[in-house]
Motif scaffolding. Structure first.
Motif: not given
Length: 276
Positions: A223-233, A235-243, A263-271
């Protein structure tokens, strides 16, 4: 066998002595890796291991190498790279400069696979790939970009399944029993030490790849790492995780849109902006 208490005592001692924090790694995975190290290095007890690691920096360096290195290969999971090419790169092409973070890059195969995709889509020259890992020796292998020649047949097959547009042999030079990746794939790559367990964000990225790393962390660290990635993306940036990884138990789950569920590819939403 080592007990849960013994494992946590060892990992806490390592954190206090060296600053490497493995205490939030998934316990079963951490225990397997410690036991594997003990077997291969003929260490008979957890007490003997602790004494060795805390008094011998060379032994500790070897421990970190074996504890943190992940199995990887070029174009591992070809359907992922095919989806990345088809669903993500067309959006990245709209940016004047593309910043990509490959977190937990290990020995670099994923770095060069990504660089090849970018090159084939005409995007490499305006991209910067930040390749980070906690393991210094693995990172050096990534920087060198030299791999066993006998692996190239399997890598070629992966590349072709991923929708490769050229001959895979265009991207490396064979020398004796080794293959050296083409220099053009290294030019826009920045290699650096980064510890996902404790380090913070260091840039804003349009794409973050962290594949087959979170499976070694417990839920709290994931959860900490996902928050780190969210903060690092961006607007509308992409996150790819493992299978075998997902956002399911992250408190940021609802802050991402599924781009490719399989394929576990996500895109950051904008509030939406709050009204004042």
């Amino acid at each position: 066998m080592i007990t849960s208490a013994e494992l946590q005592e060892l990992l806490t001692s390592i954190r206090n002595n060296y600053g490497y924090d493995f205490t939030e790694y998934a316990e079963a995975s951490a225990a397997r890796r410690v036991q594997h190290y003990m077997r291969t290095n003929r260490v008979n007890s957890i007490q003997e291991l602790s004494k060795s690691l805390l008094t011998d920096e060379n032994a500790f360096a070897q421990f970190v190498l074996e504890f943190t290195v992940n199995v990887t290969e070029m174009f591992r999971d070809p359907t992922f790279y095919k989806s990345l090419r088809e669903n993500v790169l067309k959006h990245l092409a709209t940016y004047p400069v593309i910043k990509i973070w490959i977190a937990g890059c290990s020995t670099g195969e994923e770095v060069y696979s990504t660089a090849i995709l970018l090159k084939e889509e005409g995007l490499l020259d305006r991209s910067v790939i930040y390749a980070t890992d906690i393991n210094q020796r693995a990172l050096q292998t990534a920087k060198d970009g030299i791999y066993r020649m006998d692996l190239m047949k399997a890598y070629t097959s992966n590349y072709q399944k991923a929708g490769g547009k050229n001959s895979f042999s265009d991207y490396y030079t064979a020398k004796y029993d080794s293959a050296m990746v083409d220099k053009s794939l290294k030019q826009n790559v920045v290699f650096s030490i980064h510890n996902l367990a404790v380090d913070s964000s260091f840039n804003e990225f349009q794409l973050i790849l962290c594949r087959n790393v979170l499976i070694y962390f417990n839920q709290k660290l994931q959860n900490r790492v996902i928050n780190l990635f969210y903060d690092s993306l961006s607007p509308f940036g992409f996150l790819a995780l493992g299978s075998k990884e997902s956002l399911l138990f992250s408190d940021k789950q609802k802050e991402f849109t599924d781009i490719d569920k399989r394929e576990k590819i996500y895109r950051k939403k904008i509030k939406p902006a709050t009204k004042t």
